[in-house]
Scaffold this motif. Sequence first.
Motif, PDB file in Angstrom:
ATOM      1  N   ALA A  33       0.761  -1.179   0.191  1.00  0.00           N
ATOM      2  CA  ALA A  33      -0.162   0.055  -0.075  1.00  0.00           C
ATOM      3  C   ALA A  33       0.595   1.021  -0.307  1.00  0.00           C
ATOM      4  O   ALA A  33       2.336   0.964   0.372  1.00  0.00           O
ATOM      5  CB  ALA A  33      -0.848  -0.101   1.202  1.00  0.00           C
ATOM      6  N   PRO A  63       0.512   4.945   1.143  1.00  0.00           N
ATOM      7  CA  PRO A  63      -0.935   5.729   1.556  1.00  0.00           C
ATOM      8  C   PRO A  63      -0.513   6.901   0.970  1.00  0.00           C
ATOM      9  O   PRO A  63      -1.330   7.597   0.457  1.00  0.00           O
ATOM     10  CB  PRO A  63      -0.603   5.631   3.080  1.00  0.00           C
ATOM     11  CG  PRO A  63       0.559   4.809   3.168  1.00  0.00           C
ATOM     12  CD  PRO A  63       1.469   4.094   1.767  1.00  0.00           C
ATOM     13  N   ARG A  64       0.334   7.454   0.812  1.00  0.00           N
ATOM     14  CA  ARG A  64       0.980   9.214   0.303  1.00  0.00           C
ATOM     15  C   ARG A  64       0.018   9.170  -1.328  1.00  0.00           C
ATOM     16  O   ARG A  64      -0.461  10.512  -1.733  1.00  0.00           O
ATOM     17  CB  ARG A  64       2.201   9.438   0.146  1.00  0.00           C
ATOM     18  CG  ARG A  64       3.168   9.345   1.321  1.00  0.00           C
ATOM     19  CD  ARG A  64       3.990   9.863   0.822  1.00  0.00           C
ATOM     20  NE  ARG A  64       4.683  11.363   0.395  1.00  0.00           N
ATOM     21  CZ  ARG A  64       5.761  11.733   0.184  1.00  0.00           C
ATOM     22  NH1 ARG A  64       6.800  10.888   0.579  1.00  0.00           N
ATOM     23  NH2 ARG A  64       5.942  13.382  -0.665  1.00  0.00           N
ATOM     24  N   SER A  65       0.307   7.973  -1.709  1.00  0.00           N
ATOM     25  CA  SER A  65      -0.634   8.330  -3.813  1.00  0.00           C
ATOM     26  C   SER A  65      -2.549   7.539  -3.697  1.00  0.00           C
ATOM     27  O   SER A  65      -2.740   7.167  -4.448  1.00  0.00           O
ATOM     28  CB  SER A  65       0.304   7.325  -4.847  1.00  0.00           C
ATOM     29  OG  SER A  65       0.843   6.380  -4.734  1.00  0.00           O
ATOM     30  N   SER A  66      -2.621   7.364  -2.018  1.00  0.00           N
ATOM     31  CA  SER A  66      -3.692   6.306  -1.835  1.00  0.00           C
ATOM     32  C   SER A  66      -3.693   5.690  -3.170  1.00  0.00           C
ATOM     33  O   SER A  66      -4.695   4.902  -4.494  1.00  0.00           O
ATOM     34  CB  SER A  66      -4.851   7.050  -2.352  1.00  0.00           C
ATOM     35  OG  SER A  66      -5.160   9.024  -0.962  1.00  0.00           O
ATOM     36  N   ARG A  67      -2.918   4.741  -3.320  1.00  0.00           N
ATOM     37  CA  ARG A  67      -2.765   3.289  -4.513  1.00  0.00           C
ATOM     38  C   ARG A  67      -2.099   2.377  -4.028  1.00  0.00           C
ATOM     39  O   ARG A  67      -1.681   2.140  -2.789  1.00  0.00           O
ATOM     40  CB  ARG A  67      -1.372   3.905  -4.974  1.00  0.00           C
ATOM     41  CG  ARG A  67      -2.119   2.436  -6.496  1.00  0.00           C
ATOM     42  CD  ARG A  67      -0.963   3.701  -7.391  1.00  0.00           C
ATOM     43  NE  ARG A  67       0.409   3.446  -6.864  1.00  0.00           N
ATOM     44  CZ  ARG A  67       1.739   4.424  -7.672  1.00  0.00           C
ATOM     45  NH1 ARG A  67       1.428   4.926  -8.915  1.00  0.00           N
ATOM     46  NH2 ARG A  67       2.946   4.553  -7.299  1.00  0.00           N
ATOM     47  N   VAL A  68      -2.930   0.863  -4.232  1.00  0.00           N
ATOM     48  CA  VAL A  68      -2.021  -0.241  -4.033  1.00  0.00           C
ATOM     49  C   VAL A  68      -1.887  -0.673  -5.161  1.00  0.00           C
ATOM     50  O   VAL A  68      -2.008  -0.823  -6.364  1.00  0.00           O
ATOM     51  CB  VAL A  68      -3.452  -1.140  -3.400  1.00  0.00           C
ATOM     52  CG1 VAL A  68      -3.391  -2.790  -2.839  1.00  0.00           C
ATOM     53  CG2 VAL A  68      -4.053  -0.366  -2.121  1.00  0.00           C
TER      54      VAL A  68
END
Length: 85
Positions: free
Chosen positions: A26, A28-33
């Motif tokens: 994950a 978190p800084r780019s809201s990506r998984v």
Amino acid sequence: NEAVRRELREETGLELESAELAFVRALPRSSRVEIIYRCRAHGALSLQGYEIKSGDWFRPDELPAELSADQRLIIKRALDKNSDE
């Protein structure tokens, strides 16, 4: 695995022999998984998608100099069969 198989074929022209989940991370800084697979492919590399500028095969100890440290870590971790988390 069918989505991975289809994307690989569409983007590179390669056929997938096998695929297994290497790890998921994950960001978190780019809201990506990111879902990272360890795969074996065959066929001739034929870049077909607009998303890929170039492609080639490299030994793990001969990766291109311009590859980022993060990309190197992803490759190292994906190739390490003990990295499954």
